[in-house]
Design an enzyme around this catalytic site. Structure first.
Site, PDB file in Angstrom:
ATOM      1  N   GLY A 236       0.813  -1.212   0.000  1.00 36.46           N
ATOM      2  CA  GLY A 236       0.000   0.000   0.000  1.00 36.46           C
ATOM      3  C   GLY A 236       0.847   1.262   0.000  1.00 36.46           C
ATOM      4  O   GLY A 236       0.687   2.124  -0.828  1.00 36.46           O
ATOM      5  N   PHE A 237       1.725   1.381   1.000  1.00 36.75           N
ATOM      6  CA  PHE A 237       2.682   2.497   1.097  1.00 36.75           C
ATOM      7  C   PHE A 237       1.996   3.852   1.242  1.00 36.75           C
ATOM      8  O   PHE A 237       2.576   4.884   0.936  1.00 36.75           O
ATOM      9  CB  PHE A 237       3.658   2.494  -0.091  1.00 36.75           C
ATOM     10  CG  PHE A 237       4.222   1.132  -0.377  1.00 36.75           C
ATOM     11  CD1 PHE A 237       5.074   0.524   0.530  1.00 36.75           C
ATOM     12  CD2 PHE A 237       3.860   0.432  -1.514  1.00 36.75           C
ATOM     13  CE1 PHE A 237       5.556  -0.753   0.306  1.00 36.75           C
ATOM     14  CE2 PHE A 237       4.336  -0.855  -1.752  1.00 36.75           C
ATOM     15  CZ  PHE A 237       5.193  -1.446  -0.848  1.00 36.75           C
ATOM     16  N   GLY A 465       1.616  -6.402   4.614  1.00 33.03           N
ATOM     17  CA  GLY A 465       2.689  -7.272   4.160  1.00 33.03           C
ATOM     18  C   GLY A 465       3.921  -7.086   5.017  1.00 33.03           C
ATOM     19  O   GLY A 465       4.906  -7.805   4.885  1.00 33.03           O
ATOM     20  N   ALA A 508       2.513  -1.305  14.219  1.00 30.36           N
ATOM     21  CA  ALA A 508       3.191  -2.211  15.156  1.00 30.36           C
ATOM     22  C   ALA A 508       2.972  -1.751  16.591  1.00 30.36           C
ATOM     23  O   ALA A 508       2.644  -2.556  17.472  1.00 30.36           O
ATOM     24  CB  ALA A 508       4.684  -2.283  14.837  1.00 30.36           C
ATOM     25  N   ASN A 628      10.396  -8.241  15.768  1.00 29.61           N
ATOM     26  CA  ASN A 628      10.833  -9.371  14.943  1.00 29.61           C
ATOM     27  C   ASN A 628      11.931  -8.910  13.993  1.00 29.61           C
ATOM     28  O   ASN A 628      11.646  -8.284  12.960  1.00 29.61           O
ATOM     29  CB  ASN A 628       9.643  -9.943  14.158  1.00 29.61           C
ATOM     30  CG  ASN A 628      10.029 -11.192  13.385  1.00 29.61           C
ATOM     31  OD1 ASN A 628      11.128 -11.304  12.840  1.00 29.61           O
ATOM     32  ND2 ASN A 628       9.132 -12.153  13.351  1.00 29.61           N
ATOM     33  N   GLN A 635      11.748  -5.240   5.935  1.00 33.84           N
ATOM     34  CA  GLN A 635      10.999  -4.000   5.733  1.00 33.84           C
ATOM     35  C   GLN A 635      11.940  -2.813   5.530  1.00 33.84           C
ATOM     36  O   GLN A 635      11.701  -1.950   4.676  1.00 33.84           O
ATOM     37  CB  GLN A 635      10.095  -3.749   6.945  1.00 33.84           C
ATOM     38  CG  GLN A 635       9.122  -2.606   6.759  1.00 33.84           C
ATOM     39  CD  GLN A 635       8.204  -2.416   7.960  1.00 33.84           C
ATOM     40  OE1 GLN A 635       8.379  -3.053   9.003  1.00 33.84           O
ATOM     41  NE2 GLN A 635       7.222  -1.559   7.818  1.00 33.84           N
ATOM     42  N   LYS A 697       8.367   1.872  18.304  1.00 35.25           N
ATOM     43  CA  LYS A 697       8.219   3.186  17.662  1.00 35.25           C
ATOM     44  C   LYS A 697       7.743   3.106  16.206  1.00 35.25           C
ATOM     45  O   LYS A 697       7.350   4.115  15.633  1.00 35.25           O
ATOM     46  CB  LYS A 697       9.549   3.934  17.703  1.00 35.25           C
ATOM     47  CG  LYS A 697       9.975   4.387  19.104  1.00 35.25           C
ATOM     48  CD  LYS A 697      11.268   5.198  19.031  1.00 35.25           C
ATOM     49  CE  LYS A 697      11.674   5.761  20.391  1.00 35.25           C
ATOM     50  NZ  LYS A 697      12.933   6.540  20.289  1.00 35.25           N
ATOM     51  N   GLY A 700       7.929   1.628   9.406  1.00 41.01           N
ATOM     52  CA  GLY A 700       7.528   1.690   7.996  1.00 41.01           C
ATOM     53  C   GLY A 700       8.100   2.878   7.258  1.00 41.01           C
ATOM     54  O   GLY A 700       8.552   2.760   6.120  1.00 41.01           O
ATOM     55  N   GLU A 701       8.087   4.035   7.879  1.00 41.11           N
ATOM     56  CA  GLU A 701       8.499   5.233   7.158  1.00 41.11           C
ATOM     57  C   GLU A 701       9.958   5.598   7.396  1.00 41.11           C
ATOM     58  O   GLU A 701      10.656   6.015   6.474  1.00 41.11           O
ATOM     59  CB  GLU A 701       7.568   6.388   7.539  1.00 41.11           C
ATOM     60  CG  GLU A 701       6.182   6.186   6.952  1.00 41.11           C
ATOM     61  CD  GLU A 701       5.109   6.994   7.639  1.00 41.11           C
ATOM     62  OE1 GLU A 701       4.953   6.842   8.868  1.00 41.11           O
ATOM     63  OE2 GLU A 701       4.429   7.780   6.959  1.00 41.11           O
TER      64      GLU A 701
END
Lengths: 734, 157
Positions: A236-237, A465, A508, A628, A635, A697, A700-701
């Site tokens: 998605g992002f 994902g 998360a 993890n 990622q 924290k 993703g970004e």
């Protein structure tokens, strides 16, 4: 033994490597024959009015069931943008009138028995327009740039004019960043069944609750009449975080036909279906003393918004005051209405865009002063958050600098541009700071334990994902005290306890907090049952003295006095407990919560062809505790590669005459491929954070932030030429 | 038309196929095998890669009629019963899977590479996977997975 922090393989991995994971477009028609297909006809002009739609041929084509235009589409109710759907969504109510606001806007939808028939019929729809001159890009409309009241007054700390006047050195530069598109591998897919009792939506979305609330509001339903499911999501992002037209028109088609309708956008349509990272111009002024200590940071941005959206969705300079301890900071942003979709977040709408200019300007300042770029950043380390004045909840930035630099070999760098070579290639080393706000959303979890000792954790969140299924499983297993194999995760359904959106690097932290609370609550509940159960060896023990290990409950100090969850549950009913995570309020905060990182990169530039290759990249990240390391590392590496695309290959090109996108496909919009990818190393600098549950924290970004400016800076070091216009394509170096 | 095609070892006769539709459409919409993914529909991304008579192809670029009388093997046909192929195992273990949408095509392509070249170099792996786009993983872990699978297959042979 704790499974949190261990690199277990992703729990849904087997489903994904056997082709058994069902994504939205894969779902079987649930009663065999009912599914039909919708295909959108998209506007061929960027601005104007529809003067006629000739659908006679299309309606007569084989298999066609319905053809929707603004003449017969269900009337939609406006969605109150901020209240219902968060910061960014598609406010244009499609198929409601004859206006066209951007090229690619849906102007008709064909529903047919097969996808092939629907596609064919869509090609037969003839639309005539009274075309008007569009604002094709930011540059065409820049004279009409406006201030948004939403972002007034601008962020001001201290006195920037004074800070600039007092500076020994001032850097004053302007950078541009292009519009870019997310391009998850899965395009936008929606399937809707509309009955009198319930509207069931399968959709590839980062926020099932937002789709539910958006559909309910738009179509005048109660939220509980709408069920939204999104179990497996093909990326998605940020592009699936917003409320967008494919889901709206699919719902229209399902309502009008009474059939289950599926609409899957084509790759080409993905350039005008789910929004884009906005095109921006960023002027940065840095004032500094001779020793490099900053006296002023001023950033003045201009960003695009759509022609129909008066409340621009985000402010790209919002994080500019955060990374460096400077007493005088001012950021402003003006907006230009462009005939494009409303911008949406793309892997950090703020830091991922607005810090590109700041981090490049820092490199220019370092070169001007003759100070090492890393040393310059160390000298400007912020002891507190300059924006809020609050202490950091935790901050591992200096250790990110140190470990990243050591691993990369940064001290070996010759500061002189064009001084390093590998055969015919010019070699450059660059670095940048990365920061990202660390937050979470209100999230509820339910953990249920059965008589077989197996447990399930449920949260109405989504797994893009990244590994949400897996980390939910790990955290809940630990909290309950069972082996990870005995815990199963369920998500992606609004019938489950409510979760937040999978964006903003919040997932998360949100799901881990809720899963832990629910798991601990259930553990405490079963212990209370056991100590009150005369049939249990634990009978009569104090609940505080009962420990749990690997699904076995026993009395402290006497491991032989105990029994397994399964034994307790067999005598008692199925048990469950919920946990509700509430994020700390922003108002009245006593600490500033941020994730930190440092990117170090090596490029090799062909001086004759102007081609740039990233050959090595080290990224050190402090994002609290890593749940993890295996999914996290993957990622982060993927995030760095998206940063390579941002720096070198990705731009959505628009024809300035007609505002139509000229590279609408993977043939023209170049996402990085295997051969573009160097040796990438991710280093996790772990920190306990007493102010964040589980010290999570989010990654993703921050995985992407910092990479593009590091590459820009490395290209300068390699070539001596400063490119201030992303992406760095060969023509800009020749 | 009626299409006769063997898919994952099973002879199929598919009726009412339009000659112009793609093999991918036949697999996904008519045979209930949605493992192969549609992500660009013009041969640029590799997500729909399947074996056609033992050769990897983009199923989106193969017209249904071209598959007449031929054998197709998809991601659903890589495992033997419950036993995963070493390539499938390695993708999970190496962390080469994120969203999983590109994975089916990559698995078929990597499977073919190791069949043809049991000890591929890194350059050969990158070349073989050059037509498969992935937006999540950044490819590094996919390379790890192919190396791991090749080593396992070589060890087992």
């Amino acid at each position: 033994m704790s499974v949190v922090g261990r690199p277990i393989a992703r729990v849904e991995g087997r489903l994904k490597v056997t082709g058994a994971a069902r994504y939205t477009a894969d779902l079987p028609q649930d009663d065999g024959k009912d599914l039909v297909h919708a295909v959108a006809v998209c506007a061929a002009v960027a601005k104007g009015r529809i003067t006629s739609i000739d659908a006679r041929q299309a309606r007569a084509a084989g298999g066609v069931l319905e053809l929707i235009t603004h003449h017969n589409a269900p009337r939609l109710r406006p969605v109150p943008a901020q209240e219902v759907l968060g910061p960014a969504h598609e406010t244009l109510l499609v198929l409601q009138d004859d206006r066209v606001h951007y090229s690619g806007q849906p102007v008709a939808v064909v529903v047919a028995d097969t996808l092939e028939n629907a596609t064919h019929a869509a090609s037969l729809v003839r639309v005539e327009y009274a075309e008007e001159r569009p604002v094709a890009t930011l540059f065409e409309g820049i004279d009409d740039a406006f201030d948004s009241p939403r972002y007034a007054p601008p962020t001001t700390i201290g006195d920037v004019d004074r800070g600039l006047a007092d500076a020994a050195v001032v850097i004053d530069r302007t950078y541009t960043t292009p519009a870019q598109h997310h391009h998850p591998m899965e395009t936008m897919a929606t399937t809707v069944r509309w009955t009198a009792d319930e509207v069931t939506v399968h959709v590839s979305t980062q926020t099932i609750s937002m789709v539910r609330d958006g559909l309910a509001t738009t179509f005048g339903l109660r939220p509980e009449q709408v069920r939204v499911v999104s179990e497996f999501l093909g990326g998605g992002f940020g592009g699936k975080a917003a409320w967008c037209w494919p889901s709206v028109v699919t719902a229209m088609a399902a309502r009008l036909t009474g059939r289950q309708v599926r609409l899957v956008t084509t790759r080409r349509q993905m350039f005008a279906a789910t929004g884009q990272r906005p095109h921006s111009v960023q002027r940065v002024r840095l004032g500094a003393r001779r020793d490099g200590v900053l006296t002023a940071i001023a950033q003045d941005c201009v960003g695009e918004t759509s022609a129909f959206y008066d409340t621009p969705p985000f402010y790209i300079g919002a994080a500019t005051p955060v990374p460096y301890g400077c007493p005088n900071i001012r950021t402003t942003q003006r907006f230009v209405k462009v005939n494009c979709q409303t911008p949406v977040p793309m892997r950090s709408p703020v830091e991922g865009v607005g810090l590109v200019s700041v981090e490049s300007a820092m490199d220019e300042l370092a070169a001007e002063l003759g100070v090492d770029p890393l040393e310059l950043r160390r000298r400007n380390y912020a002891e507190r958050d300059p924006n809020s004045g609050l202490p950091w909840s935790s901050n591992g930035l200096l250790e990110c600098y140190e470990r990243g630099a050591r691993r990369f070999g940064w001290p070996e760098r010759n500061p002189e541009p064009r001084s390093m070579r590998d055969g015919r290639y010019l070699v450059g080393w660059g670095m940048a700071t990365a920061i990202r706000h660390a937050g979470s959303d209100p999230t509820s979890a339910l953990v249920r334990l059965g008589a077989d000792g197996r447990a399930v954790v449920q949260i109405g969140s989504q797994d893009l994902g990244t590994g949400t299924f897996t980390i939910m499983t790990q955290v809940a297993a630990d909290a309950l005290g069972v082996p990870v194999e005995m815990m199963r995760a369920e998500l992606g359904d609004t019938d489950l306890p409510t979760g937040g959106g999978s964006f903003g690097s919040h997932t998360a932290a949100s799901v881990a907090a809720a899963a832990r609370l629910a798991g601990e609550a259930l553990r405490a509940k079963v212990i209370r049952i056991a100590v009150a159960d005369e049939g249990s060896p634990l009978s009569g023990a104090s609940p505080d003295d009962v420990l749990v290990d690997d699904g076995y409950l026993f009395v402290r100090g006497d491991r032989s006095r105990g029994e397994r969850y399964a034994q307790i549950l067999r005598r008692n009913r199925l048990q469950s407990a919920t946990g509700d995570h509430t994020p700390p309020p922003r108002e009245g905060a006593t600490v500033a919560r941020w994730a930190f990182g440092a990117d170090f990169t090596e490029v090799k530039v062909d001086p004759e062809l102007g081609t740039v290759r990233v050959t090595r990249h080290v990224k050190a990240i402090e994002a609290g505790r890593i749940i993890n390391p295996r999914t996290a590392r993957s990622q982060v590496i993927g995030g760095v590669v998206m940063g390579i695309g941002q720096a070198l290959t990705e731009a959505t090109e628009v024809d300035r005459r007609d505002a139509r996108i000229t590279n609408a496909g993977f043939w023209g919009y170049h996402v990085p491929v295997n051969a573009d990818v160097p040796d990438i190393e991710a280093i996790f600098v772990e920190r306990d954070d007493p102010h964040i549950p589980g010290s999570v924290k989010g990654l993703g970004e921050i995985a992407t932030i910092g990479t593009a400016p590091a590459i820009l800076n490395a290209v300068f070091h390699a070539t001596g030429k400063r490119v201030r216009d992303l992406p760095i394509t060969p023509d800009k170096l020749l | 038309m009626r299409l006769n095609v063997t898919v994952n070892g099973r002879a199929e006769a598919v009726d009412d196929v339009w000659e112009g539709e793609s093999l991918l459409y036949v697999l996904r919409e008519r045979l209930g095998l949605p493992g192969s993914k549609n992500a660009c529909e013009q041969g640029e991304c590799g997500s729909c890669t399947v074996y056609l008579d033992g050769v990897p192809v983009c199923a989106c670029l193969v017209a249904a009629g071209q598959a007449e009388g031929r054998a197709v093997r998809t991601v659903e046909g890589l495992a033997e019963g419950d036993r995963l192929d070493p390539v499938q195992e390695a993708f999970v273990e190496a962390g080469a899977v994120q969203c999983g949408f590109c994975t089916p095509g990559l698995l078929v392509q990597a499977h073919d590479l190791i069949e043809r070249n049991p000890r591929p170099s890194d350059a050969e792996i990158r070349e073989a996977l050059a037509g498969n786009l992935c937006r999540c993983t950044g490819y590094e872990k996919i390379l790890d997975a192919v190396r791991l699978a090749a080593a396992r297959k070589a060890g087992a042979a």
